[in-house]
Scaffold this motif. Structure first.
Motif, PDB file in Angstrom:
ATOM      1  N   HIS A 169       0.857  -1.198   0.000  1.00 17.90           N
ATOM      2  CA  HIS A 169       0.000   0.000   0.000  1.00 17.90           C
ATOM      3  C   HIS A 169       0.887   1.239   0.000  1.00 17.90           C
ATOM      4  N   LEU A 170       0.550   2.187  -0.876  1.00 17.98           N
ATOM      5  CA  LEU A 170       1.333   3.410  -1.017  1.00 17.98           C
ATOM      6  C   LEU A 170       0.455   4.638  -0.779  1.00 17.98           C
ATOM      7  N   SER A 171       0.972   5.575  -0.003  1.00 13.33           N
ATOM      8  CA  SER A 171       0.306   6.871   0.146  1.00 13.33           C
ATOM      9  C   SER A 171       1.362   7.934   0.375  1.00 13.33           C
ATOM     10  N   THR A 172       1.004   9.156   0.058  1.00 11.15           N
ATOM     11  CA  THR A 172       1.885  10.284   0.274  1.00 11.15           C
ATOM     12  C   THR A 172       1.075  11.451   0.805  1.00 11.15           C
ATOM     13  N   ARG A 173       1.761  12.555   1.067  1.00 15.68           N
ATOM     14  CA  ARG A 173       1.137  13.664   1.781  1.00 15.68           C
ATOM     15  C   ARG A 173       0.672  14.780   0.857  1.00 15.68           C
ATOM     16  N   GLU A 174       1.244  14.840  -0.341  1.00 18.49           N
ATOM     17  CA  GLU A 174       0.905  15.919  -1.264  1.00 18.49           C
ATOM     18  C   GLU A 174       0.422  15.374  -2.601  1.00 18.49           C
ATOM     19  N   THR A 175      -0.479  16.109  -3.226  1.00 19.61           N
ATOM     20  CA  THR A 175      -1.007  15.717  -4.530  1.00 19.61           C
ATOM     21  C   THR A 175       0.100  15.681  -5.575  1.00 19.61           C
ATOM     22  N   THR A 176       1.020  16.640  -5.527  1.00 20.74           N
ATOM     23  CA  THR A 176       2.107  16.679  -6.516  1.00 20.74           C
ATOM     24  C   THR A 176       2.972  15.425  -6.410  1.00 20.74           C
ATOM     25  N   GLY A 177       3.242  14.973  -5.191  1.00 20.30           N
ATOM     26  CA  GLY A 177       4.026  13.757  -4.998  1.00 20.30           C
ATOM     27  C   GLY A 177       3.299  12.535  -5.505  1.00 20.30           C
ATOM     28  N   SER A 178       1.996  12.480  -5.262  1.00 20.54           N
ATOM     29  CA  SER A 178       1.190  11.364  -5.738  1.00 20.54           C
ATOM     30  C   SER A 178       1.223  11.271  -7.256  1.00 20.54           C
ATOM     31  N   GLU A 179       1.094  12.412  -7.912  1.00 25.56           N
ATOM     32  CA  GLU A 179       1.086  12.427  -9.381  1.00 25.56           C
ATOM     33  C   GLU A 179       2.440  12.026  -9.941  1.00 25.56           C
ATOM     34  N   HIS A 180       3.520  12.484  -9.313  1.00 28.21           N
ATOM     35  CA  HIS A 180       4.871  12.142  -9.783  1.00 28.21           C
ATOM     36  C   HIS A 180       5.141  10.646  -9.626  1.00 28.21           C
ATOM     37  N   LEU A 181       4.740  10.081  -8.509  1.00 25.27           N
ATOM     38  CA  LEU A 181       4.944   8.648  -8.293  1.00 25.27           C
ATOM     39  C   LEU A 181       4.080   7.810  -9.237  1.00 25.27           C
ATOM     40  N   LYS A 182       2.891   8.287  -9.520  1.00 24.86           N
ATOM     41  CA  LYS A 182       2.018   7.568 -10.465  1.00 24.86           C
ATOM     42  C   LYS A 182       2.667   7.495 -11.848  1.00 24.86           C
ATOM     43  N   GLU A 183       3.322   8.571 -12.264  1.00 19.62           N
ATOM     44  CA  GLU A 183       4.020   8.588 -13.553  1.00 19.62           C
ATOM     45  C   GLU A 183       5.120   7.531 -13.599  1.00 19.62           C
ATOM     46  N   ILE A 184       5.807   7.346 -12.476  1.00 21.76           N
ATOM     47  CA  ILE A 184       6.932   6.403 -12.418  1.00 21.76           C
ATOM     48  C   ILE A 184       6.447   4.970 -12.260  1.00 21.76           C
ATOM     49  N   LEU A 185       5.489   4.763 -11.358  1.00 23.70           N
ATOM     50  CA  LEU A 185       5.073   3.421 -10.975  1.00 23.70           C
ATOM     51  C   LEU A 185       3.899   2.875 -11.776  1.00 23.70           C
ATOM     52  N   GLY A 186       3.130   3.767 -12.380  1.00 24.75           N
ATOM     53  CA  GLY A 186       1.955   3.336 -13.116  1.00 24.75           C
ATOM     54  C   GLY A 186       0.828   2.858 -12.228  1.00 24.75           C
ATOM     55  N   THR A 187       0.811   3.324 -10.995  1.00 24.01           N
ATOM     56  CA  THR A 187      -0.240   2.917 -10.060  1.00 24.01           C
ATOM     57  C   THR A 187      -0.685   4.110  -9.229  1.00 24.01           C
ATOM     58  N   GLU A 188      -1.910   4.056  -8.734  1.00 26.23           N
ATOM     59  CA  GLU A 188      -2.442   5.146  -7.924  1.00 26.23           C
ATOM     60  C   GLU A 188      -1.724   5.206  -6.568  1.00 26.23           C
ATOM     61  N   VAL A 189      -1.482   6.409  -6.088  1.00 25.96           N
ATOM     62  CA  VAL A 189      -0.871   6.627  -4.778  1.00 25.96           C
ATOM     63  C   VAL A 189      -1.790   7.567  -4.003  1.00 25.96           C
ATOM     64  N   LYS A 190      -2.361   7.084  -2.934  1.00 24.04           N
ATOM     65  CA  LYS A 190      -3.372   7.844  -2.200  1.00 24.04           C
ATOM     66  C   LYS A 190      -2.727   9.030  -1.466  1.00 24.04           C
ATOM     67  N   VAL A 191      -3.478  10.121  -1.399  1.00 27.00           N
ATOM     68  CA  VAL A 191      -3.062  11.292  -0.628  1.00 27.00           C
ATOM     69  C   VAL A 191      -3.784  11.270   0.716  1.00 27.00           C
ATOM     70  N   VAL A 192      -3.018  11.366   1.805  1.00 31.19           N
ATOM     71  CA  VAL A 192      -3.587  11.304   3.149  1.00 31.19           C
ATOM     72  C   VAL A 192      -3.080  12.477   3.986  1.00 31.19           C
ATOM     73  N   LEU A 193      -3.674  12.632   5.161  1.00 28.33           N
ATOM     74  CA  LEU A 193      -3.297  13.720   6.061  1.00 28.33           C
ATOM     75  C   LEU A 193      -1.916  13.505   6.677  1.00 28.33           C
ATOM     76  N   ASP A 194      -1.236  14.595   6.938  1.00 29.31           N
ATOM     77  CA  ASP A 194      -0.041  14.547   7.777  1.00 29.31           C
ATOM     78  C   ASP A 194      -0.417  13.911   9.116  1.00 29.31           C
ATOM     79  N   PRO A 195       0.437  13.051   9.695  1.00 29.60           N
ATOM     80  CA  PRO A 195       0.072  12.363  10.942  1.00 29.60           C
ATOM     81  C   PRO A 195      -0.310  13.280  12.094  1.00 29.60           C
ATOM     82  N   THR A 196       0.232  14.498  12.136  1.00 33.52           N
ATOM     83  CA  THR A 196      -0.098  15.393  13.253  1.00 33.52           C
ATOM     84  C   THR A 196      -1.583  15.711  13.305  1.00 33.52           C
ATOM     85  N   LEU A 197      -2.274  15.575  12.172  1.00 31.49           N
ATOM     86  CA  LEU A 197      -3.700  15.873  12.129  1.00 31.49           C
ATOM     87  C   LEU A 197      -4.570  14.658  12.442  1.00 31.49           C
TER      88      LEU A 197
END
Length: 356
Positions: A163-191
């Motif tokens: 399972h993959l997730s990241t904190r920012e939409t830009t990071g999710s989109e960049h990883l999707k380009e590389i991996l060819g799979t969706e990467v969920k955007v979630v809240l920073d843990p402090t929240l």
């Protein structure tokens, strides 16, 4: 009970790093997991270097802050420590069921402690995929973009995650380009923790005056200028956390060498918060504090995204004249509803990633 091990940036003397590490570990414990932070002590990204004898004086002055950071995370980290990449890469065999690469900019090579090189530790490359389930929670690239030489390593290492997730939409989109799979955007843990849960970890600071808290990253003077505007209107004092005993011009109350526990107390007891930090903005929103988020011009995306998501974009200011358009108080009614929905969605992702 499943055992979860978290690899994240926690050993730097940085409030955001320590607090996000604590939060992810704590929410897992609240949800019933036996969780610990893997105590990897990385090389600091930007260590302060002073000539003798200033280096001795700095170390002595910094000891109270170092002690407070270590005390804050003591019950969250493993007793065993790892001090190099090789130590972890050669024969990691700890009794965990699931390994989680946590939040902060763990996937940004400029933050990994190896001088702009990919640190395989933060991609869980030290763990045998046949023994450990691998999950990413809010693992961030910051604004970094992987180059062509780095992409094969990213594909290999992140390809072992379930399972993959990241904190920012830009990071999710960049990883999707590389991996060819969706990467969920979630809240920073402090929240993920509410104010009541955070206050269990807070430690008091002796301040008798009503105060506006300044929490800055890099640009001090701009934040202080905004705070003075509020102080002139309200009569409250301007208080600021610093790493020096010297008082900055325009600041009434200097609060040196705080740890994360004191940070929490200062936020919850502030009358107003002025910050250019993402985590400062996050805690102001989470604790329902009247606040101004001063734009951090070299990396405004995280604060912008958070404030847009909770319906408070007007609190991010790019010019001091914009103070005049703000009301005296922030209405958090809708922001709290939106934040709670985001919190629930992020926690559901985390639990589902562990269990399924």
């Amino acid at each position: 009970m499943k055992k979860t091990g978290i690899i994240t940036i926690h050993s730097d003397l940085n409030y955001g790093a320590a607090l996000q590490a604590y939060a992810l570990n704590q929410i897992l414990r609240i949800k019933g997991y036996d969780s610990q932070i893997i105590n990897y002590i990385k090389i600091p990204n930007h260590p302060r270097v002073y000539p003798f004898p200033k280096n001795i004086a700095y170390k002595l002055m910094n000891m109270p802050r170092l002690y407070r950071y270590r005390k804050f995370l003591k019950s969250s980290v493993t007793a065993k420590e790892w001090h190099s990449v090789d130590e972890l890469m050669n024969g990691f065999n700890e009794p965990f069921d699931i390994l989680i690469s946590g939040s902060d900019q763990v996937w940004n090579p400029t933050c990994g402690g190896l001088i702009d090189k990919l640190n395989p530790v933060y991609y869980l490359a030290f763990a045998n995929k046949n023994k450990y389930k691998k999950v990413a929670y809010a693992s961030s690239l910051g604004s970094y973009k992987f180059n062509e030489e780095e992409k094969p390593y990213i594909k290999k290492w992140l390809g072992e995650y379930e399972h993959l997730s990241t904190r920012e939409t830009t990071g999710s989109e960049h990883l999707k380009e590389i991996l060819g799979t969706e990467v969920k955007v979630v809240l920073d843990p402090t929240l993920l923790l509410n104010e009541g849960e955070w206050m269990k970890a807070a430690a008091p600071v002796r301040i008798k005056d009503k105060y506006i808290l300044v929490y800055y990253i890099d640009e001090i003077s701009e934040c202080v200028e905004y705070a003075r505007k509020i102080a002139d209107k309200t009569g409250w004092k301007v208080a600021m956390m610093t790493n020096t005993a010297r008082r900055f011009p325009g600041v009434d109350i200097n609060i040196p060498f705080c740890g994360p526990a004191q940070f929490l107390w200062l936020f919850t007891n502030a009358r107003y918060v002025v910050t250019n930090s993402f985590h400062g903005t996050a805690f102001a929103v989470n604790f329902n504090k009247d606040f101004i988020s001063v734009i951090k011009r070299n990396s405004p995306q995280r604060a912008q995204t958070l404030l847009n998501n909770v319906g408070l974009p007007e609190r991010l200011l790019t010019d001091i004249s914009q103070i005049n358009r703000l009301g005296d108080h922030v209405d958090f009614t809708q922001a709290n509803i939106k934040l709670e929905a985001l919190r629930k969605d992020s926690i559901n992702y985390l639990i589902n990633a562990i269990e399924n």
